[in-house]
Design a protein around this motif. Sequence first.
Motif, mmCIF file in Angstrom:
data_model
loop_
_atom_site.group_PDB
_atom_site.id
_atom_site.type_symbol
_atom_site.label_atom_id
_atom_site.label_comp_id
_atom_site.label_asym_id
_atom_site.label_seq_id
_atom_site.Cartn_x
_atom_site.Cartn_y
_atom_site.Cartn_z
ATOM 1 N N GLU A 165 31.093 99.552 32.764
ATOM 2 C CA GLU A 165 30.698 100.834 33.345
ATOM 3 C C GLU A 165 29.190 101.075 33.283
ATOM 4 O O GLU A 165 28.626 101.856 34.058
ATOM 5 N N TYR A 210 26.794 99.437 34.307
ATOM 6 C CA TYR A 210 26.085 99.135 35.555
ATOM 7 C C TYR A 210 26.025 100.366 36.458
ATOM 8 O O TYR A 210 25.024 100.597 37.146
ATOM 9 N N ASP A 211 27.098 101.149 36.463
ATOM 10 C CA ASP A 211 27.097 102.397 37.218
ATOM 11 C C ASP A 211 26.222 103.444 36.537
ATOM 12 O O ASP A 211 25.471 104.174 37.191
ATOM 13 N N THR A 212 26.321 103.521 35.230
ATOM 14 C CA THR A 212 25.545 104.517 34.480
ATOM 15 C C THR A 212 24.052 104.344 34.722
ATOM 16 O O THR A 212 23.310 105.326 34.897
ATOM 17 N N ALA A 265 22.819 102.903 37.297
ATOM 18 C CA ALA A 265 22.593 102.809 38.745
ATOM 19 C C ALA A 265 21.902 101.491 39.104
ATOM 20 O O ALA A 265 20.895 101.455 39.815
ATOM 21 N N PRO A 285 20.799 98.517 40.974
ATOM 22 C CA PRO A 285 20.779 98.298 42.420
ATOM 23 C C PRO A 285 21.711 97.173 42.853
ATOM 24 O O PRO A 285 21.826 96.147 42.189
ATOM 25 N N TRP A 328 28.241 97.647 42.621
ATOM 26 C CA TRP A 328 29.263 98.687 42.716
ATOM 27 C C TRP A 328 30.365 98.355 41.716
ATOM 28 O O TRP A 328 31.050 97.342 41.865
#
Length: 406
Positions: free
Chosen positions: A105, A107-109, A111, A113, A116
């Motif tokens: 998670e 990687y989302d936190t 952001a 580039p 997804w």
Amino acid sequence: MIRVLHFADVHIGMENYGKTDPATGLSSRVVDFLRRMDDICEYAAKQDVDLVIFAGDAFKTRTPNPTFQREFAYRIRDLSQLAPVVMLIGNHDVAPARMKASSIEIYDTLAVPNVWVADEYEVRLVETKSGSVVVGTAPYPIRARILENVKTMGLTIAETDNILQEQLINIMEALAEEADTFGDVPRLLTGHFTVGGALLGSERGIMLGRDISVPRGVLADSRWDYVALGHIHKHQNLNHQDMPPIVYSGSIERIDFGEQGDTKGFCWVELARNSTTWQFERLSARPFVTLKLDLRENPYPTQTVIEEIDDHDLEDAIVRVQLKFSIESESKFNETAVRDALKRANAFFVAAIGKEVEQPARARLGMSPEGLTPMELLEKYLISMETPLDRRNELLELAQDIMDHR
């Protein structure tokens, strides 16, 4: 034509049959898995990839140590600099508790580039340097989430599983319907679950959670051009004759002897609406080799085993030796000489030299077999074979089920 690289089941953290790698301080088996990821990154760069699909299971456990997370992140960074990366949540990635974060998670936190992290059932239009792609994501089905608004109180496990499967089928249909609204654009579905009819591999031994399968026919839907799957370690296409291909890329490295005959790799896909082609690209996974010999009547057991070792290419292989002896032949066996032969053959790791010594029937069972039931005989046999307790109980349950339905 959109160039897609599809891989899955990396399982960073598998350390069985390993030793400390002096260059990194990591288990040599962890290094094996990281090198396979390096091979994938090199191929993606060389082939000018447009889209990377990682179909789940980044680590061995849901709470990987920071070093494993760092090493995995290096490779994801390299891939994301080449093309958009879709990272699907697998059963080894989901959080151990409802309010906790998954192992990927972050990687989302942050952001990150071009990355997804797909933890929801949804459809997105992904822009690549060669054009748009419709991507549908189906992460590992978490029971509590899928059945959140369904009353299951008082239902049996089987009844609850049936409802869960119905819900999954409805979800897959909804994803296909939404993908179809984008018109004449290549569409790809990626999922992390078991499909009915798939050949299972060693993932059963490290599985987290109880599986519910999705019927193959639900995925054999012309509204998709390719179905990129993870979870099952054995590479296979479940839709040979028709479109779309329904493909498990398989794991990228062997985890145990259950996979010793399996080819490991990833899939290279040329995605186009109604005319997708793909191929399996093989990786140089660590070889696993089993040597089996029946030496019960052999007067020279040590020499025979050494000759068998010399007849095989064991260079850099993880090796196990399984030997059957009589009491007499076992007394003539020199295990040290066999281990020396394995060392000369440059075996990477000797997993075991297993010896099964034949005993007279009455001594083996510990009592006269007369009067024992088939189940009692089976249990005595499993005990004599030193079968682990959990495995023994599992086999006895299966045997009882066979007996009850014969």
